[in-house]
Design a protein around this motif. Structure first.
Motif, mmCIF file in Angstrom:
data_model
loop_
_atom_site.group_PDB
_atom_site.id
_atom_site.type_symbol
_atom_site.label_atom_id
_atom_site.label_comp_id
_atom_site.label_asym_id
_atom_site.label_seq_id
_atom_site.Cartn_x
_atom_site.Cartn_y
_atom_site.Cartn_z
ATOM 1 N N VAL A 91 81.027 39.027 -8.079
ATOM 2 C CA VAL A 91 79.618 38.747 -8.386
ATOM 3 C C VAL A 91 78.982 39.941 -9.104
ATOM 4 O O VAL A 91 78.209 39.768 -10.054
ATOM 5 C CB VAL A 91 78.841 38.405 -7.105
ATOM 6 C CG1 VAL A 91 77.352 38.255 -7.393
ATOM 7 C CG2 VAL A 91 79.373 37.118 -6.481
ATOM 8 N N LEU A 92 79.324 41.142 -8.690
ATOM 9 C CA LEU A 92 78.767 42.339 -9.320
ATOM 10 C C LEU A 92 79.225 42.469 -10.771
ATOM 11 O O LEU A 92 78.416 42.753 -11.667
ATOM 12 C CB LEU A 92 79.168 43.582 -8.524
ATOM 13 C CG LEU A 92 78.774 44.935 -9.151
ATOM 14 C CD1 LEU A 92 77.267 45.018 -9.368
ATOM 15 C CD2 LEU A 92 79.262 46.083 -8.287
ATOM 16 N N VAL A 93 80.511 42.280 -11.016
ATOM 17 C CA VAL A 93 81.019 42.388 -12.386
ATOM 18 C C VAL A 93 80.346 41.353 -13.286
ATOM 19 O O VAL A 93 79.961 41.660 -14.426
ATOM 20 C CB VAL A 93 82.546 42.231 -12.409
ATOM 21 C CG1 VAL A 93 83.055 42.111 -13.850
ATOM 22 C CG2 VAL A 93 83.218 43.420 -11.729
ATOM 23 N N CYS A 94 80.191 40.142 -12.784
ATOM 24 C CA CYS A 94 79.495 39.110 -13.564
ATOM 25 C C CYS A 94 78.060 39.530 -13.869
ATOM 26 O O CYS A 94 77.557 39.304 -14.977
ATOM 27 C CB CYS A 94 79.505 37.778 -12.818
ATOM 28 S SG CYS A 94 81.103 36.964 -12.769
ATOM 29 N N ALA A 95 77.392 40.126 -12.896
ATOM 30 C CA ALA A 95 76.015 40.571 -13.098
ATOM 31 C C ALA A 95 75.940 41.678 -14.150
ATOM 32 O O ALA A 95 74.969 41.747 -14.912
ATOM 33 C CB ALA A 95 75.419 41.053 -11.781
ATOM 34 N N LEU A 96 76.956 42.522 -14.207
ATOM 35 C CA LEU A 96 76.979 43.583 -15.219
ATOM 36 C C LEU A 96 77.284 43.026 -16.610
ATOM 37 O O LEU A 96 76.947 43.649 -17.612
ATOM 38 C CB LEU A 96 78.011 44.645 -14.839
ATOM 39 C CG LEU A 96 77.714 45.406 -13.543
ATOM 40 C CD1 LEU A 96 78.817 46.400 -13.245
ATOM 41 C CD2 LEU A 96 76.364 46.124 -13.613
ATOM 42 N N LEU A 97 77.909 41.861 -16.658
ATOM 43 C CA LEU A 97 78.121 41.193 -17.938
ATOM 44 C C LEU A 97 76.884 40.420 -18.376
ATOM 45 O O LEU A 97 76.586 40.328 -19.566
ATOM 46 C CB LEU A 97 79.308 40.233 -17.833
ATOM 47 C CG LEU A 97 80.690 40.879 -17.731
ATOM 48 C CD1 LEU A 97 81.738 39.846 -17.364
ATOM 49 C CD2 LEU A 97 81.069 41.563 -19.036
ATOM 50 N N ASN A 98 76.170 39.858 -17.422
ATOM 51 C CA ASN A 98 74.913 39.136 -17.694
ATOM 52 C C ASN A 98 74.217 38.945 -16.358
ATOM 53 O O ASN A 98 74.658 38.138 -15.533
ATOM 54 C CB ASN A 98 75.183 37.787 -18.348
ATOM 55 C CG ASN A 98 73.905 36.991 -18.590
ATOM 56 O OD1 ASN A 98 72.801 37.496 -18.433
ATOM 57 N ND2 ASN A 98 74.055 35.731 -18.965
ATOM 58 N N TRP A 99 73.130 39.683 -16.116
ATOM 59 C CA TRP A 99 72.572 39.700 -14.764
ATOM 60 C C TRP A 99 71.940 38.376 -14.348
ATOM 61 O O TRP A 99 71.694 38.149 -13.161
ATOM 62 C CB TRP A 99 71.598 40.854 -14.565
ATOM 63 C CG TRP A 99 70.428 40.961 -15.488
ATOM 64 C CD1 TRP A 99 70.307 41.764 -16.572
ATOM 65 C CD2 TRP A 99 69.163 40.283 -15.361
ATOM 66 N NE1 TRP A 99 69.066 41.628 -17.155
ATOM 67 C CE2 TRP A 99 68.342 40.728 -16.419
ATOM 68 C CE3 TRP A 99 68.659 39.360 -14.460
ATOM 69 C CZ2 TRP A 99 67.046 40.263 -16.603
ATOM 70 C CZ3 TRP A 99 67.355 38.891 -14.639
ATOM 71 C CH2 TRP A 99 66.573 39.347 -15.700
ATOM 72 N N ALA A 130 73.932 41.203 -1.245
ATOM 73 C CA ALA A 130 72.998 42.321 -1.370
ATOM 74 C C ALA A 130 73.652 43.505 -2.067
ATOM 75 O O ALA A 130 73.016 44.190 -2.884
ATOM 76 C CB ALA A 130 72.504 42.732 0.015
ATOM 77 N N GLY A 131 74.932 43.736 -1.778
ATOM 78 C CA GLY A 131 75.641 44.818 -2.456
ATOM 79 C C GLY A 131 75.745 44.577 -3.950
ATOM 80 O O GLY A 131 75.575 45.497 -4.758
ATOM 81 N N ALA A 132 76.018 43.321 -4.348
ATOM 82 C CA ALA A 132 76.104 42.998 -5.770
ATOM 83 C C ALA A 132 74.753 43.160 -6.461
ATOM 84 O O ALA A 132 74.665 43.711 -7.565
ATOM 85 C CB ALA A 132 76.619 41.570 -5.946
ATOM 86 N N VAL A 133 73.693 42.699 -5.797
ATOM 87 C CA VAL A 133 72.348 42.836 -6.378
ATOM 88 C C VAL A 133 71.966 44.311 -6.503
ATOM 89 O O VAL A 133 71.433 44.750 -7.535
ATOM 90 C CB VAL A 133 71.313 42.076 -5.533
ATOM 91 C CG1 VAL A 133 69.896 42.377 -6.014
ATOM 92 C CG2 VAL A 133 71.581 40.574 -5.583
ATOM 93 N N ALA A 134 72.263 45.097 -5.470
ATOM 94 C CA ALA A 134 71.943 46.527 -5.515
ATOM 95 C C ALA A 134 72.707 47.222 -6.631
ATOM 96 O O ALA A 134 72.169 48.091 -7.331
ATOM 97 C CB ALA A 134 72.266 47.168 -4.166
ATOM 98 N N GLY A 135 73.984 46.826 -6.822
ATOM 99 C CA GLY A 135 74.764 47.439 -7.886
ATOM 100 C C GLY A 135 74.250 47.094 -9.272
ATOM 101 O O GLY A 135 74.357 47.905 -10.203
ATOM 102 N N ALA A 136 73.708 45.890 -9.433
ATOM 103 C CA ALA A 136 73.205 45.462 -10.745
ATOM 104 C C ALA A 136 71.745 45.827 -10.969
ATOM 105 O O ALA A 136 71.259 45.747 -12.104
ATOM 106 C CB ALA A 136 73.371 43.949 -10.888
#
Length: 494
Positions: free
Chosen positions: A178-186, A217-223
């Protein structure tokens, strides 16, 4: 004993075939007409020219523009360094990503509704018209769709297997995906409320909710740093029009089709005993509906509605189509078992033929608004040594950045700092007075702009100054329009 061995071998074969067939099917669709007759349009040209810069130059550019695509640009930079710049290198990552997404759909479908539902859903993904467009697109949206498919597969496996002591590696993989996807397009974070709707649907246990919330929450915090930083570059999406009723027709049709798939899935057998029924509808319908509705809601605050931003929701639609096809096979099997086995391959073949006009259209240069390579070829044929070149608007300089050889010997008289030196996409141009003075020193000028059908009146003062000087002091001696772009040759009067 031999019959048992045969049954085991057949079962293993079906477990492989259910994901391998959709993967190879989608891969074939992606490789078909991959070069689009050697055309590259403006969005892909941005990827091409940025990927050709050094990592340091890309990082410097992201401070000013396109930070939201930073990870994708760095990935493509690495691929261009290894394999060279070409349309194949530009688009193959998207082809492979959608193929992987199709395999994920098939595995989810097999786990939730059996072999035929998984096979049908996996084959359906690559045939969807929206997916056909971005299947061969040098942009990050297909990669996000693959990530959404993988994260959904991980969630389904965690829900279907029940509580496990060693479940944390899968939860960690879920959060990382989920985090990697968010870094590609949040905007891909809209997958989280879709998965939350699935958890509500199946009445997940408190332990599952806590682990899902921690990973999300970890993915959102990372993005979050990227989200906040990219908000300062919101002028990049200022061209998107406000939400209008006609924009809702497409999502409405998709949701209606998805609703039919969910209705067909109503008698499905639960893949998980206990609190709630984990079904294709419970996974597919939220994944289709929530991102679409979420983007509509965000667009009421700031215009953002573009279907590519939620392309990953097509994974949900494919799951629901698979559910409907699986139900059709189950209904047919008792009366005509042989026909039931041919139902899904036949449906895929007929769909391919029925959608052939759409498929051919998506693979034609005319499917995009313009082609930067075609107009570069026209420039190469019209130029003479010592000529000047102008771009209106400045963003049309992308054709020179992608095909520098075609512009060799031409003086870009309006350019003050190159795109790489200015850490921008289109470079920095001189003020109108200097542009005018530089043009008046030229004998012959090539103007690269948009074709008449798509051209808009120039809004920048620099562009108006360019056109005014050409109109007052130069005469047109050649004019070519090709695939959405235009090159006009001007010679100085007298």
């Amino acid at each position: 004993m031999p019959s048992d061995i045969s049954a085991i071998a057949e079962s293993r074969c079906r477990r492989v075939l259910v994901w391998l067939a959709p993967l190879l099917w989608t891969l074939g669709l992606g490789l078909w007409g991959l070069s689009r007759q050697d055309s590259v349009w403006r969005d892909e040209a941005a990827t091409w020219q940025v990927a050709g810069r050094s990592a340091g130059e890309i990082w410097a550019m992201l401070e000013h523009v396109d930070a939201v695509h930073g990870l994708y640009y760095l990935l493509m930079h690495g691929l261009f360094e290894v394999f060279g710049a070409s349309t194949a290198t530009l688009r193959l990552p998207s082809v492979l990503a959608v193929s992987a997404a199709a395999a994920c759909v098939a595995l989810i479908g097999r786990r939730l509704a059996g072999f035929w539902a998984g096979l049908g859903g996996g084959l359906a993904l690559g045939l969807l018209p929206a997916v056909q467009f971005y299947l061969q697109e040098g942009r990050p949206y297909a990669l996000v769709a693959a990530g959404a498919g993988l994260s959904t597969l991980l969630l389904v496996s965690l829900l279907a297997c029940g509580p496990r002591r060693r479940a944390w590696p899968r939860w960690a993989a879920y959060g990382a995906t989920v985090l990697v996807c968010a870094l590609l397009n949040w905007l891909s974070l809209l997958v989280l409320p879709a998965h939350a709707a699935t958890l509500v649907w199946v009445r997940a246990e408190r332990r599952v909710w806590l682990r899902w919330a921690a990973c999300g929450a970890g993915a959102v915090a990372g993005a979050l740093p990227l989200i906040l930083f990219s908000r300062g570059q919101s002028d990049q999406v200022s061209w998107i029009p406000p939400l209008a009723w006609h924009m809702l027709i497409g999502p409405g049709i998709l949701l209606a089709i998805g609703g039919l798939g969910a209705w067909a899935d109503r008698p499905d057998r639960s893949a998980r005993s206990g609190r709630g029924a984990l079904s294709m509808a419970a996974v597919g319908l939220p994944l289709l509906a929530v991102p679409q509705l979420g983007l509509i809601g965000l667009s009421l605050v700031q215009p953002l509605f573009q279907d590519r931003y939620v392309l990953f929701s097509m994974v949900g639609l494919a799951l629901l189509i698979g559910a409907a096809l699986g139900a059709a096979v189950r209904a047919c099997a008792p009366r005509r078992p042989r026909a039931a086995g041919l139902l899904i391959p036949g449906a895929a073949g007929l769909s391919l033929l029925a959608l052939l006009p759409v498929e051919l259209d998506k693979r034609a240069p005319a499917s995009r608004i313009d082609d930067v390579l075609a107009v570069a070829g026209e420039v190469a044929g019209l130029k003479r040594d010592g000529d000047a070149v102008l771009f209106v608007p400045a963003a049309r300089r992308d054709t020179a950045l992608v095909s520098p050889g075609a512009f060799g010997g031409l003086a870009d008289v309006a350019l003050a700092a190159s795109p790489a030196a200015s850490a921008t996409l289109k470079g920095e141009e001189a003020d109108p007075v200097r542009i005018r003075a530089a043009l008046l020193e030229q004998r012959r000028v090539l103007l690269v702009t948009d074709a008449e059908k798509v051209a808009k009146p120039p809004s920048a003062e620099r562009d108006r100054a360019k056109e005014a000087v050409l109109r007052e002091h130069f005469a047109v001696v050649a004019d070519r329009q090709v695939r959405g772009r235009r090159v006009t040759v001007y010679e100085r009067r007298g």
